[in-house]
Design an enzyme around this catalytic site. Sequence first.
Site, PDB file in Angstrom:
ATOM      1  N   HIS A 311       0.916  -1.407   0.210  1.00 57.18           N
ATOM      2  CA  HIS A 311       0.038  -0.055  -0.059  1.00 57.18           C
ATOM      3  C   HIS A 311       0.995   1.488  -0.510  1.00 57.18           C
ATOM      4  CE1 HIS A 311      -3.530   3.055   0.966  1.00 57.18           C
ATOM      5  NE2 HIS A 311      -3.646   1.911   0.739  1.00 57.18           N
ATOM      6  N   ASP A 369      -8.039  -5.083  -0.068  1.00 55.54           N
ATOM      7  CA  ASP A 369      -8.401  -6.391  -1.263  1.00 55.54           C
ATOM      8  C   ASP A 369      -8.016  -7.603  -0.749  1.00 55.54           C
ATOM      9  OD1 ASP A 369      -7.736  -3.374  -2.997  1.00 55.54           O
ATOM     10  OD2 ASP A 369      -9.625  -4.118  -2.771  1.00 55.54           O
TER      11      ASP A 369
HETATM   12  C1  SDX Z   1      -6.175   0.115  -2.836  1.00 55.89           C
HETATM   13  O1  SDX Z   1      -4.513   4.427  -2.146  1.00 55.89           O
HETATM   14  C2  SDX Z   1      -5.585   3.923  -1.144  1.00 55.89           C
HETATM   15  O2  SDX Z   1      -5.713   4.345  -0.129  1.00 55.89           O
HETATM   16  C3  SDX Z   1      -5.697   3.112  -1.992  1.00 55.89           C
HETATM   17  C4  SDX Z   1      -7.101   1.761  -1.166  1.00 55.89           C
HETATM   18  C5  SDX Z   1      -8.235   2.940  -1.011  1.00 55.89           C
HETATM   19  O3  SDX Z   1      -8.841   2.060  -0.328  1.00 55.89           O
HETATM   20  O4  SDX Z   1      -8.888   3.865  -1.821  1.00 55.89           O
HETATM   21  O5  SDX Z   1      -6.301   1.546   0.351  1.00 55.89           O
HETATM   22  C6  SDX Z   1      -6.994   0.953  -1.803  1.00 55.89           C
HETATM   23  O6  SDX Z   1      -6.280   0.345  -3.954  1.00 55.89           O
HETATM   24  C7  SDX Z   1      -5.942  -0.742  -2.051  1.00 55.89           C
HETATM   25  C8  SDX Z   1      -4.221  -1.451  -2.668  1.00 55.89           C
HETATM   26  C9  SDX Z   1      -4.785  -2.785  -3.544  1.00 55.89           C
HETATM   27  N1  SDX Z   1      -4.426  -2.561  -4.716  1.00 55.89           N
HETATM   28  C10 SDX Z   1      -2.816  -4.732  -4.424  1.00 55.89           C
HETATM   29  O7  SDX Z   1      -3.045  -4.708  -4.133  1.00 55.89           O
HETATM   30  C11 SDX Z   1      -2.272  -4.252  -5.446  1.00 55.89           C
HETATM   31  C12 SDX Z   1      -0.594  -4.733  -4.873  1.00 55.89           C
HETATM   32  N2  SDX Z   1       0.033  -3.412  -4.489  1.00 55.89           N
HETATM   33  C13 SDX Z   1       0.815  -3.169  -5.614  1.00 55.89           C
HETATM   34  O8  SDX Z   1       0.538  -2.998  -6.900  1.00 55.89           O
HETATM   35  C14 SDX Z   1       0.720  -1.911  -4.852  1.00 55.89           C
HETATM   36  O9  SDX Z   1       1.442  -2.300  -3.106  1.00 55.89           O
HETATM   37  C15 SDX Z   1       0.247  -0.752  -5.115  1.00 55.89           C
HETATM   38  C16 SDX Z   1       0.055  -0.590  -5.896  1.00 55.89           C
HETATM   39  C17 SDX Z   1      -0.416  -0.915  -3.995  1.00 55.89           C
HETATM   40  C18 SDX Z   1       1.451   0.595  -4.163  1.00 55.89           C
HETATM   41  O10 SDX Z   1       2.426   0.268  -4.941  1.00 55.89           O
HETATM   42  P1  SDX Z   1       3.836   1.340  -4.732  1.00 55.89           P
HETATM   43  O11 SDX Z   1       3.090   2.431  -3.675  1.00 55.89           O
HETATM   44  O12 SDX Z   1       4.434   1.837  -6.290  1.00 55.89           O
HETATM   45  O13 SDX Z   1       4.274   0.748  -3.745  1.00 55.89           O
HETATM   46  P2  SDX Z   1       5.728   0.896  -2.738  1.00 55.89           P
HETATM   47  O14 SDX Z   1       6.008   2.139  -3.464  1.00 55.89           O
HETATM   48  O15 SDX Z   1       5.212   0.525  -1.694  1.00 55.89           O
HETATM   49  O16 SDX Z   1       7.351  -0.444  -3.338  1.00 55.89           O
HETATM   50  C19 SDX Z   1       7.735  -1.199  -2.317  1.00 55.89           C
HETATM   51  C20 SDX Z   1       8.814  -1.612  -3.362  1.00 55.89           C
HETATM   52  C21 SDX Z   1       9.280  -1.555  -4.842  1.00 55.89           C
HETATM   53  O17 SDX Z   1       9.869  -2.875  -3.797  1.00 55.89           O
HETATM   54  P3  SDX Z   1      11.968  -2.351  -4.607  1.00 55.89           P
HETATM   55  O18 SDX Z   1      11.154  -1.208  -6.096  1.00 55.89           O
HETATM   56  O19 SDX Z   1      11.570  -1.473  -3.381  1.00 55.89           O
HETATM   57  O20 SDX Z   1      12.532  -3.669  -4.944  1.00 55.89           O
HETATM   58  O21 SDX Z   1       7.453  -3.393  -3.257  1.00 55.89           O
HETATM   59  C22 SDX Z   1       7.238  -3.815  -3.920  1.00 55.89           C
HETATM   60  C23 SDX Z   1       7.513  -2.686  -5.305  1.00 55.89           C
HETATM   61  O22 SDX Z   1       8.105  -3.528  -6.368  1.00 55.89           O
HETATM   62  N3  SDX Z   1       6.068  -3.995  -4.457  1.00 55.89           N
HETATM   63  C24 SDX Z   1       5.737  -5.441  -4.081  1.00 55.89           C
HETATM   64  C25 SDX Z   1       4.185  -5.238  -4.093  1.00 55.89           C
HETATM   65  N4  SDX Z   1       3.753  -4.218  -4.044  1.00 55.89           N
HETATM   66  C26 SDX Z   1       4.632  -2.783  -4.190  1.00 55.89           C
HETATM   67  N5  SDX Z   1       6.080  -6.712  -4.917  1.00 55.89           N
HETATM   68  C27 SDX Z   1       5.251  -8.348  -5.271  1.00 55.89           C
HETATM   69  N6  SDX Z   1       3.788  -7.125  -4.565  1.00 55.89           N
HETATM   70  C28 SDX Z   1       3.312  -6.257  -3.984  1.00 55.89           C
HETATM   71  N7  SDX Z   1       1.552  -6.309  -4.163  1.00 55.89           N
END
Ligand code: SDX
Length: 435
Positions: A311, A369
């Site tokens: 998140h 989710d």
């Molecule tokens: C919702 O914003 C909100 O409030 C949204 C929400 C709401 O109520 O409106 O809460 C609802 O959208 C919840 C999120 C649902 N999405 C997912 O579950 C999809 C999976 N999650 C990812 O796509 C991701 O975590 C995000 C999109 C939610 C956040 O993306 P960020 O902020 O770009 O992720 P980050 O910067 O925290 O990532 C840090 C690291 C990265 O790796 P490095 O580059 O440091 O090596 O963690 C990795 C990312 O690649 N990473 C993941 C991951 N999420 C982040 N790796 C694997 N699986 C994941 N799910």
Amino acid sequence: MSGTTPKTVTITLDGTNRKLTVPLMAGTAGADVFDIRKMYNALGVFTYDPGYGATASCESKITYIDGDVGVLQYRGYPIEQLADSSNFLEVCYLLLNGELPNAKQSAEFNKGVMHHTMLHEQIRQFYNGFRRDAHPMAVMCGVVGALSAFYHDSLDINDPESRRISAFRLIAKVPTIAAWAYKYTIGQPFMYPRNDLTYAENFLYMFNAVPTEDYKINPVLSRAMDLIMILHADHEQNASTSTVRLAGSTGANPFACIAAGIASLWGPAHGGANEAVLKMLSDIGHVDNIPEFLSDVKDKGNHTKLMGFGHRVYKNYDPRAKIIQQACHDVLKELGIKGDPLLDLAMELEKIALNDPYFVERKLYPNVDFYSGIILKAMGFPVSMFTALFAVSRTVGWISQWQELIEDPEQRIGRPRQIYTGAAERAYVAVDKRG
Ligand code: SDX
């Protein structure tokens, strides 16, 4: 931050006499902000923040999140207390008006919403234009946007009464639009809303009932539906809310703004994640396949995400995930579902991931989710309806944030800038002179 709280921020451009000193603005809770509105005029430079991870786009009094400790509050009330003691329409009143309603206010508000649940009969025709296998979110985008063609009496965004009636219409009609989107895909007749039911009961009725027999409300399922709606109602300046605010900043009507929010929510990185979690779990198939799946996730080249994890704000457990996990168990028990293989798989996946350094180091925890899809599936919703249900619940948050934007004297049309790294100026070359 160091011991003393700084009161100002000063930025200087090395080697020049250009500097900007601005006060730090402190909110009720959470991070302070410094106001960079004068930066370009003072320093001739922009800030650069792709994805707006460090940017406060507005001042808001609606929802507060502390991602480090996993706190979520609507108008100051902790989500856990609202989940335990409130109901969705009361939360709608709270988000829209800033205070919990007294009994009279609650009765008036509920009557106002429940007496706007019907759709104009012409809107039924819109559904016939879609293929039967249309994704419900495609229908929601289209039909909600089309509402602006029907309600010319409430499109004046500067009129508080128009804003109020539009809020009622949107909150009241989105469940009908979503339930009819489902009925259309299965070729069953649309069920008209019933004003004698609660908001959640009415949605389950329109979704499940058929004209040929009575429909019995299951109080455990309607309570779970109401809870799921409360948990999804608002969430600060997330992508879809920011979309609604940006559309609203141009003066677009509320129906068009909410349609834009629905489109933005659809993405799998946002509201589409609940649908993606179910697909991920069915692709994994069995607990024995979890290690291989997680190694795919760690290999960035695969672009495989652990859906339902991570998140932008929560770097701890999403408080909503914990509440939904418990509700999952209650619903499965009520339905007499002894062991749900998907829930068992999800819980094993969560346990393994929470102990895996890759996820721990990146502070990746289950978000709302991760479990919502499992409970919705157990309640009989098809996977394609999951994000539509998120949109039904989030409409009150979007409209509350839109209302706050319109009433904020400091708000102007949203117009971010960029850093340009394209070609420098060059002269046109006639086609017969090109390489
Ligand atoms: C919702 O914003 C909100 O409030 C949204 C929400 C709401 O109520 O409106 O809460 C609802 O959208 C919840 C999120 C649902 N999405 C997912 O579950 C999809 C999976 N999650 C990812 O796509 C991701 O975590 C995000 C999109 C939610 C956040 O993306 P960020 O902020 O770009 O992720 P980050 O910067 O925290 O990532 C840090 C690291 C990265 O790796 P490095 O580059 O440091 O090596 O963690 C990795 C990312 O690649 N990473 C993941 C991951 N999420 C982040 N790796 C694997 N699986 C994941 N799910």
